[in-house]
Scaffold this motif. Structure first.
Motif, PDB file in Angstrom:
ATOM      1  N   LEU A   8       0.838  -1.205   0.000  1.00  0.00           N
ATOM      2  CA  LEU A   8       0.000   0.000   0.000  1.00  0.00           C
ATOM      3  C   LEU A   8       0.871   1.253   0.000  1.00  0.00           C
ATOM      4  O   LEU A   8       1.836   1.341   0.764  1.00  0.00           O
ATOM      5  N   ALA A   9       0.503   2.232  -0.825  1.00  0.00           N
ATOM      6  CA  ALA A   9       1.213   3.516  -0.850  1.00  0.00           C
ATOM      7  C   ALA A   9       0.188   4.647  -0.852  1.00  0.00           C
ATOM      8  O   ALA A   9      -0.598   4.779  -1.792  1.00  0.00           O
ATOM      9  N   ASP A  10       0.198   5.422   0.219  1.00  0.00           N
ATOM     10  CA  ASP A  10      -0.704   6.573   0.343  1.00  0.00           C
ATOM     11  C   ASP A  10      -0.137   7.474   1.427  1.00  0.00           C
ATOM     12  O   ASP A  10       0.329   6.988   2.460  1.00  0.00           O
ATOM     13  N   ASP A  11      -0.173   8.788   1.205  1.00  0.00           N
ATOM     14  CA  ASP A  11       0.427   9.681   2.183  1.00  0.00           C
ATOM     15  C   ASP A  11      -0.487   9.944   3.381  1.00  0.00           C
ATOM     16  O   ASP A  11      -0.094  10.618   4.323  1.00  0.00           O
ATOM     17  N   HIS A  12      -1.695   9.395   3.355  1.00  0.00           N
ATOM     18  CA  HIS A  12      -2.605   9.538   4.493  1.00  0.00           C
ATOM     19  C   HIS A  12      -2.690   8.212   5.258  1.00  0.00           C
ATOM     20  O   HIS A  12      -3.185   7.217   4.715  1.00  0.00           O
ATOM     21  N   ARG A  13      -2.239   8.238   6.486  1.00  0.00           N
ATOM     22  CA  ARG A  13      -2.201   7.005   7.275  1.00  0.00           C
ATOM     23  C   ARG A  13      -3.587   6.409   7.478  1.00  0.00           C
ATOM     24  O   ARG A  13      -3.773   5.185   7.428  1.00  0.00           O
ATOM     25  N   ILE A  14      -4.577   7.271   7.673  1.00  0.00           N
ATOM     26  CA  ILE A  14      -5.929   6.767   7.926  1.00  0.00           C
ATOM     27  C   ILE A  14      -6.478   6.033   6.704  1.00  0.00           C
ATOM     28  O   ILE A  14      -7.234   5.073   6.834  1.00  0.00           O
ATOM     29  N   GLY A  18      -7.489   2.043   6.577  1.00  0.00           N
ATOM     30  CA  GLY A  18      -8.782   1.612   6.088  1.00  0.00           C
ATOM     31  C   GLY A  18      -8.674   0.567   5.001  1.00  0.00           C
ATOM     32  O   GLY A  18      -9.370  -0.457   5.022  1.00  0.00           O
ATOM     33  N   VAL A  19      -7.778   0.812   4.041  1.00  0.00           N
ATOM     34  CA  VAL A  19      -7.567  -0.144   2.957  1.00  0.00           C
ATOM     35  C   VAL A  19      -7.017  -1.451   3.502  1.00  0.00           C
ATOM     36  O   VAL A  19      -7.445  -2.543   3.097  1.00  0.00           O
ATOM     37  N   LYS A  20      -6.090  -1.345   4.440  1.00  0.00           N
ATOM     38  CA  LYS A  20      -5.484  -2.549   5.021  1.00  0.00           C
ATOM     39  C   LYS A  20      -6.536  -3.418   5.703  1.00  0.00           C
ATOM     40  O   LYS A  20      -6.525  -4.640   5.562  1.00  0.00           O
ATOM     41  N   GLN A  21      -7.460  -2.782   6.409  1.00  0.00           N
ATOM     42  CA  GLN A  21      -8.490  -3.538   7.101  1.00  0.00           C
ATOM     43  C   GLN A  21      -9.404  -4.256   6.117  1.00  0.00           C
ATOM     44  O   GLN A  21      -9.791  -5.407   6.315  1.00  0.00           O
ATOM     45  N   ASP A  25      -9.477  -8.542   5.778  1.00  0.00           N
ATOM     46  CA  ASP A  25     -10.695  -9.310   5.997  1.00  0.00           C
ATOM     47  C   ASP A  25     -10.844 -10.448   4.990  1.00  0.00           C
ATOM     48  O   ASP A  25     -11.745 -11.291   5.126  1.00  0.00           O
ATOM     49  N   CYS A  26      -9.961 -10.470   3.990  1.00  0.00           N
ATOM     50  CA  CYS A  26      -9.995 -11.517   2.960  1.00  0.00           C
ATOM     51  C   CYS A  26      -8.853 -12.498   3.207  1.00  0.00           C
ATOM     52  O   CYS A  26      -7.687 -12.087   3.323  1.00  0.00           O
ATOM     53  N   ALA A  27      -9.171 -13.760   3.276  1.00  0.00           N
ATOM     54  CA  ALA A  27      -8.178 -14.782   3.617  1.00  0.00           C
ATOM     55  C   ALA A  27      -7.058 -14.887   2.595  1.00  0.00           C
ATOM     56  O   ALA A  27      -5.943 -15.303   2.928  1.00  0.00           O
ATOM     57  N   ASP A  28      -7.329 -14.499   1.348  1.00  0.00           N
ATOM     58  CA  ASP A  28      -6.330 -14.655   0.291  1.00  0.00           C
ATOM     59  C   ASP A  28      -5.500 -13.397   0.061  1.00  0.00           C
ATOM     60  O   ASP A  28      -4.672 -13.367  -0.850  1.00  0.00           O
ATOM     61  N   LEU A  29      -5.682 -12.370   0.878  1.00  0.00           N
ATOM     62  CA  LEU A  29      -4.946 -11.115   0.699  1.00  0.00           C
ATOM     63  C   LEU A  29      -4.106 -10.808   1.933  1.00  0.00           C
ATOM     64  O   LEU A  29      -4.585 -10.887   3.059  1.00  0.00           O
ATOM     65  N   GLN A  30      -2.858 -10.439   1.690  1.00  0.00           N
ATOM     66  CA  GLN A  30      -1.931 -10.123   2.786  1.00  0.00           C
ATOM     67  C   GLN A  30      -1.226  -8.807   2.485  1.00  0.00           C
ATOM     68  O   GLN A  30      -0.648  -8.630   1.409  1.00  0.00           O
ATOM     69  N   VAL A  31      -1.279  -7.865   3.404  1.00  0.00           N
ATOM     70  CA  VAL A  31      -0.577  -6.589   3.254  1.00  0.00           C
ATOM     71  C   VAL A  31       0.838  -6.761   3.792  1.00  0.00           C
ATOM     72  O   VAL A  31       1.034  -6.996   4.979  1.00  0.00           O
ATOM     73  N   ILE A  32       1.823  -6.656   2.919  1.00  0.00           N
ATOM     74  CA  ILE A  32       3.204  -6.923   3.316  1.00  0.00           C
ATOM     75  C   ILE A  32       4.039  -5.671   3.525  1.00  0.00           C
ATOM     76  O   ILE A  32       5.192  -5.752   3.929  1.00  0.00           O
ATOM     77  N   GLY A  33       3.463  -4.507   3.248  1.00  0.00           N
ATOM     78  CA  GLY A  33       4.227  -3.281   3.438  1.00  0.00           C
ATOM     79  C   GLY A  33       3.404  -2.053   3.154  1.00  0.00           C
ATOM     80  O   GLY A  33       2.345  -2.125   2.519  1.00  0.00           O
ATOM     81  N   GLU A  34       3.905  -0.901   3.641  1.00  0.00           N
ATOM     82  CA  GLU A  34       3.239   0.376   3.435  1.00  0.00           C
ATOM     83  C   GLU A  34       4.273   1.446   3.124  1.00  0.00           C
ATOM     84  O   GLU A  34       5.441   1.338   3.519  1.00  0.00           O
ATOM     85  N   ALA A  35       3.834   2.497   2.417  1.00  0.00           N
ATOM     86  CA  ALA A  35       4.713   3.624   2.103  1.00  0.00           C
ATOM     87  C   ALA A  35       3.881   4.896   2.048  1.00  0.00           C
ATOM     88  O   ALA A  35       2.717   4.869   1.642  1.00  0.00           O
ATOM     89  N   VAL A 114     -11.401  -5.050  -3.447  1.00  0.00           N
ATOM     90  CA  VAL A 114     -10.939  -6.442  -3.358  1.00  0.00           C
ATOM     91  C   VAL A 114     -10.960  -7.099  -4.742  1.00  0.00           C
ATOM     92  O   VAL A 114     -10.000  -7.779  -5.135  1.00  0.00           O
ATOM     93  N   THR A 115     -12.028  -6.880  -5.476  1.00  0.00           N
ATOM     94  CA  THR A 115     -12.145  -7.464  -6.815  1.00  0.00           C
ATOM     95  C   THR A 115     -11.049  -6.937  -7.735  1.00  0.00           C
ATOM     96  O   THR A 115     -10.446  -7.703  -8.501  1.00  0.00           O
ATOM     97  N   ALA A 116     -10.777  -5.641  -7.651  1.00  0.00           N
ATOM     98  CA  ALA A 116      -9.751  -5.037  -8.505  1.00  0.00           C
ATOM     99  C   ALA A 116      -8.372  -5.607  -8.198  1.00  0.00           C
ATOM    100  O   ALA A 116      -7.589  -5.901  -9.112  1.00  0.00           O
ATOM    101  N   VAL A 117      -8.054  -5.783  -6.912  1.00  0.00           N
ATOM    102  CA  VAL A 117      -6.756  -6.344  -6.516  1.00  0.00           C
ATOM    103  C   VAL A 117      -6.605  -7.757  -7.065  1.00  0.00           C
ATOM    104  O   VAL A 117      -5.568  -8.110  -7.656  1.00  0.00           O
ATOM    105  N   ARG A 118      -7.620  -8.572  -6.883  1.00  0.00           N
ATOM    106  CA  ARG A 118      -7.554  -9.945  -7.381  1.00  0.00           C
ATOM    107  C   ARG A 118      -7.458  -9.979  -8.900  1.00  0.00           C
ATOM    108  O   ARG A 118      -6.735 -10.801  -9.465  1.00  0.00           O
TER     109      ARG A 118
END
Length: 215
Positions: A8-14, A18-21, A25-35, A114-118
């Motif tokens: 994830l890359a966004d200059d707003h932490r909030i 939100g995106v990370k949450q 919530d999806c078993a097949d998605l893992q957030v491995i880093g932020e910027a 979620v659909t777009a990421v997949r």
């Protein structure tokens, strides 16, 4: 089930939280880093191997189309999903042409994210039918009142004009001469079919250009 690694890359932490949450919530998605900006994004990419990058269009440092092109130059195989406040009908086509695999407005429903990421992780494009039709029908023609026809520099100039900056102020901010900015202004006015500054401001208001941070 294969787990998809998302950066994830966004200059707003909030926004990132939100995106990370949503993704966690999806078993097949893992957030491995932020910027929070381009420099941090490049640093994270040197130590991680994401399947998908979800990035804002406007961040400190490189931003906009320049950011997408830079990422794709450094990591050509990385699918990029642009997640932006800019309305899709005005900016998605430019992002896809620059190398992004998908575009989603931040007011979209969580399930669309979620659909777009997949989808882009599978090597497909993710965009609205209208944008897809425009891309297939006429990928290179410049059309009146189509902001996708502008060059990256012209886009930077038009957004700053929309925010009320003068040619001199824009020149100072972009480290250009006043003459160069004036030339960009004349070209974008012609491309967009604007007769005067009032036309530009009216277009900016109608298409929400003045509500977003500058690229």
């Amino acid at each position: 089930m294969k787990t998809l690694r998302v950066l994830l890359a966004d200059d707003h932490r909030i926004v990132r939280e939100g995106v990370k949450q949503i993704l966690l919530d999806c078993a097949d998605l893992q957030v491995i880093g932020e910027a929070h900006d381009c420099d941090e994004l490049m640093t994270v990419l040197r130590t991680t191997t994401p399947n998908v990058l979800v990035t804002d269009l406007s961040m400190p440092g490189k931003s906009g189309i320049e950011l997408i092109k830079f990422i794709k130059h450094k990591h050509p195989e990385l699918p990029v999903l642009v997640f932006s406040m800019f309305k899709e009908d005005q900016f998605a086509l430019r992002c896809i042409r620059a190398g992004a695999s998908g575009y989603l407005c931040k007011d979209a429903a969580p399930d669309l994210l979620v659909t777009a990421v997949r989808r882009i992780a599978m090597g497909r494009l993710s965009m609205s039918p209208e944008v897809a039709e425009s891309l297939l029908r006429d990928p290179g023609v410049q059309t009146t009142h189509d902001i996708a026809c502008l060059s990256e520099r012209e886009f930077q100039v038009v957004t700053r004009l929309a925010h009320g900056q003068t040619v001199t102020e824009i020149a100072q901010e972009l480290f250009l001469s006043v003459k160069t900015v004036s030339t960009h202004k004349a070209r974008l006015m012609q491309k967009m079919g604007f007769a005067n500054a009032a036309d530009l401001v009216r277009y900016a208001l109608n298409n929400h250009l003045v509500e977003e941070s500058l690229p």
